[in-house]
Design an enzyme around this catalytic site. Structure first.
Site, PDB file in Angstrom:
ATOM      1  N   ARG A  17      32.234  -5.478 -32.028  1.00 52.29           N
ATOM      2  CA  ARG A  17      32.605  -3.786 -31.742  1.00 52.29           C
ATOM      3  C   ARG A  17      34.407  -3.716 -32.416  1.00 52.29           C
ATOM      4  O   ARG A  17      34.814  -4.416 -31.196  1.00 52.29           O
ATOM      5  CB  ARG A  17      32.606  -3.265 -30.636  1.00 52.29           C
ATOM      6  CG  ARG A  17      32.983  -1.690 -30.273  1.00 52.29           C
ATOM      7  CD  ARG A  17      31.738  -0.487 -31.200  1.00 52.29           C
ATOM      8  NE  ARG A  17      32.893   0.619 -30.699  1.00 52.29           N
ATOM      9  CZ  ARG A  17      32.701   1.566 -31.506  1.00 52.29           C
ATOM     10  NH1 ARG A  17      32.299   1.892 -32.959  1.00 52.29           N
ATOM     11  NH2 ARG A  17      33.043   2.458 -31.193  1.00 52.29           N
TER      12      ARG A  17
ATOM     13  N   GLU B  15       8.962  -7.325  -4.641  1.00 50.69           N
ATOM     14  CA  GLU B  15       9.269  -8.903  -3.221  1.00 50.69           C
ATOM     15  C   GLU B  15      10.514  -8.491  -2.200  1.00 50.69           C
ATOM     16  O   GLU B  15      10.652  -9.260  -2.026  1.00 50.69           O
ATOM     17  CB  GLU B  15       9.144  -9.384  -4.333  1.00 50.69           C
ATOM     18  CG  GLU B  15       8.058 -10.657  -5.280  1.00 50.69           C
ATOM     19  CD  GLU B  15       7.885 -11.737  -5.542  1.00 50.69           C
ATOM     20  OE1 GLU B  15       7.712 -11.697  -7.100  1.00 50.69           O
ATOM     21  OE2 GLU B  15       8.363 -12.370  -5.328  1.00 50.69           O
TER      22      GLU B  15
ATOM     23  N   GLN C 178      28.713  -0.759 -20.665  1.00 48.33           N
ATOM     24  CA  GLN C 178      29.992  -0.093 -20.376  1.00 48.33           C
ATOM     25  C   GLN C 178      30.316  -0.553 -21.555  1.00 48.33           C
ATOM     26  O   GLN C 178      30.761   0.085 -22.396  1.00 48.33           O
ATOM     27  CB  GLN C 178      30.296  -0.116 -19.279  1.00 48.33           C
ATOM     28  CG  GLN C 178      31.086   0.752 -18.760  1.00 48.33           C
ATOM     29  CD  GLN C 178      30.852   1.671 -18.448  1.00 48.33           C
ATOM     30  OE1 GLN C 178      30.160   2.292 -18.215  1.00 48.33           O
ATOM     31  NE2 GLN C 178      32.181   2.853 -18.224  1.00 48.33           N
TER      32      GLN C 178
ATOM     33  N   GLU D  28       0.788  -0.830  -0.556  1.00 42.17           N
ATOM     34  CA  GLU D  28      -0.506  -0.016  -0.202  1.00 42.17           C
ATOM     35  C   GLU D  28       0.712   1.215  -0.301  1.00 42.17           C
ATOM     36  O   GLU D  28       2.386   0.694   0.380  1.00 42.17           O
ATOM     37  CB  GLU D  28      -1.143  -0.311   1.364  1.00 42.17           C
ATOM     38  CG  GLU D  28      -1.592  -1.605   1.002  1.00 42.17           C
ATOM     39  CD  GLU D  28      -2.714  -1.124   2.343  1.00 42.17           C
ATOM     40  OE1 GLU D  28      -2.753  -0.246   3.285  1.00 42.17           O
ATOM     41  OE2 GLU D  28      -3.387  -2.482   2.566  1.00 42.17           O
TER      42      GLU D  28
ATOM     43  N   SER E 133      -0.549 -10.631  16.138  1.00 35.42           N
ATOM     44  CA  SER E 133      -0.222 -11.434  15.413  1.00 35.42           C
ATOM     45  C   SER E 133      -1.670 -11.902  14.491  1.00 35.42           C
ATOM     46  O   SER E 133      -0.919 -13.322  13.266  1.00 35.42           O
ATOM     47  CB  SER E 133       0.431 -12.043  15.783  1.00 35.42           C
ATOM     48  OG  SER E 133      -0.376 -13.042  17.096  1.00 35.42           O
TER      49      SER E 133
ATOM     50  N   GLY F 149       5.594  -0.308   2.432  1.00 29.34           N
ATOM     51  CA  GLY F 149       5.847  -1.799   0.890  1.00 29.34           C
ATOM     52  C   GLY F 149       6.809  -2.767   2.132  1.00 29.34           C
ATOM     53  O   GLY F 149       6.251  -3.709   2.789  1.00 29.34           O
TER      54      GLY F 149
END
Ligand code: CAA
Length: 412
Positions: A270, A368, A341, A128, A179, A132
């Site tokens: 490259r 999560e 990078q 909410e 609880s 969090g």
């Protein structure tokens, strides 16, 4: 902790199917759905038709019963192609686990076969605006109205919201209890008063919706209280997260592998200073680190998942799940950073897919359970484990310190 990692034939079969779907339906369209911030319905249909949503559903309810390790393998393959699609898949397991782990027989029979078939998608409504990391600090209320429950309030960051048909919703039923404050409910799409409001505009994982869900005096049938007993919601949420974290950790492993593979291919094509940049030692160092760390996180994730499949919920598996999620997410962020990078200036632009891997990686360290919460969970387990290491106390004589303090006191 030692853990045997045994891949069932079914798990390997599901992994191969996921790989095929990822290359056919996910990777080619990842950039488009990222830009449009739209859900890839075609890929989700392919996942459903191939039976991949059956992976984490027990056999008795139409699933493959292949377990958390198989779920991890599938999520990893999908995430290699598109991390957002990886979570679009894995979040269905997150939303289903409260029913699998805590649901009544009737609830399992009603909902799990539809999820297994891919006919119904699922979302998990815990967070909410003001709750969090502090998952027990919820404000959304569910009132017992005799013949039904009534849910009021707002949830935030519901991944898969709007796409999902079934929502496992956590709400306060007893504000005076410490609880047994929270209970979990199944709320179906279309229930009057239940609405998707704000659809978030995100940095990454843009192909999966993340929304606010609003509950305006939503009437929920009595039989939708998960487990049929009020007050079990927080336990169900914690057990669910223990089961689901290896899945999101596997998404992170897939994201690492996906970014690394692109960087590897690029580094070999490259040219700078007359040779492919993969010939330069500083680029080699980045590639080697990516490979070591990705593989290390993969093995931890598999071990965490295998532990759950073997022993079910336990403090050891809770700790392993937190370690796997935390390490794999941090590695995914590091790998994506180095992969950009390797691509240099081109990596910063959206012309190549690597910038998306970088944007997608950040959320892995946040959802999560933030990686700070994972470390808190790990450390709490370690503090408990310290009590079992009594035999080491003899080697750490505190008398040395006590003597020092006594001497200091005497001198004072
Ligand atoms: N399994 C079973 N029970 C557990 C448990 C576990 N892993 N962890 C705790 N519990 C039980 C405790 O035993 C205790 O029970 P009793 O009251 O009976 O003694 C009760 O739960 C309370 O435990 P704590 O005192 O440890 O609870 P806490 O308030 O200190 O919080 C926390 C613990 C670990 C920080 C928890 O709040 C937490 O996990 N926070 C993170 C929330 C989170 O991960 N949110 C993610 C949302 S989902 C998402 O992001 C998905 C997405 O979008 C894709």
């Amino acid at each position: 902790m030692q853990q045997n990692i045994v891949f069932s034939e079914k798990a390997l079969e599901l992994q191969a199917i996921a790989k095929e779907i990822a290359e056919k339906y996910v990777r080619p369209h990842a950039a488009k759905f990222d830009k449009l911030q739209e859900y890839n319905h075609e890929a989700a249909r392919a996942v459903a038709d191939a039976g991949l949503f059956r992976t984490f559903i027990p056999k008795e309810y139409g699933g493959h019963g292949a377990g958390v390790l198989a779920l991890a393998l599938v999520a990893e393959e999908l995430a290699k192609a598109d991390s957002g699609f990886g979570v679009a898949f894995a979040v269905n397991a997150l939303g289903s686990f409260p029913i699998i782990l805590g649901g009544t027989e009737e609830q399992k029979k009603k909902y799990l076969p539809q999820i297994a078939a891919g006919d119904k998608f699922v979302a998990f409504c815990l967070s909410e605006k003001f709750a969090g990391s502090d998952a027990s600090g919820l404000a959304v209320r569910a009132f017992d109205r005799g013949d039904h429950w009534e849910i009021c309030g707002e949830k935030k960051w519901t991944t898969n919201g709007g796409v999902a048909d079934i929502y496992t919703v956590f709400a306060v039923t007893d504000p005076n209890s410490k609880s047994r404050r929270i209970s979990a409910f199944v709320v179906e799409k279309g229930t009057p008063g239940f609405e998707i409001k704000k659809v978030e505009d995100k940095m990454g994982i843009r192909c999966v919706p993340v929304v606010e869900t609003h509950f305006d005096h939503v009437k929920v049938p009595k039989e939708n209280l998960i487990g049929g007993r009020a007050g079990m919601g927080f336990k169900h949420a914690m057990m669910t997260l223990d089961y689901a974290r290896p899945g999101v950790a596997a998404q992170a492993v897939g994201a690492s592998q996906g970014a690394m593979d692109l960087a590897n291919v690029y580094a070999n094509r490259r040219q700078q200073f007359g040779v492919p940049i993969s010939k330069h030692q500083m680029v080699q160092q980045m590639l080697a680190n990516m490979s070591m760390h990705t593989e290390a996180s993969r093995q931890l994730v598999y071990a965490a998942a295998a532990g759950i499949d073997e022993n079910g919920p336990s403090p050891a598996n809770s700790k392993m799940a937190a370690m796997a999620k935390c390490l794999a997410a941090d590695v995914a962020m590091d790998v994506a950073t180095d992969a950009v990078q390797v691509f240099g200036g081109y990596g910063y632009m959206e012309d190549y897919p690597i910038a998306k891997f970088f944007r997608d990686a950040k959320i892995l360290q946040i959802y999560e359970g933030t990686n700070q919460i994972q470390r808190l969970v790990i450390a709490r387990h370690m503090i408990r484990e310290a009590a079992e290491l009594e035999h080491l106390q003899a080697y750490i004589p505190l008398e040395i310190q006590e003597k020092y303090y006594e001497e200091e006191a005497a001198q004072a």
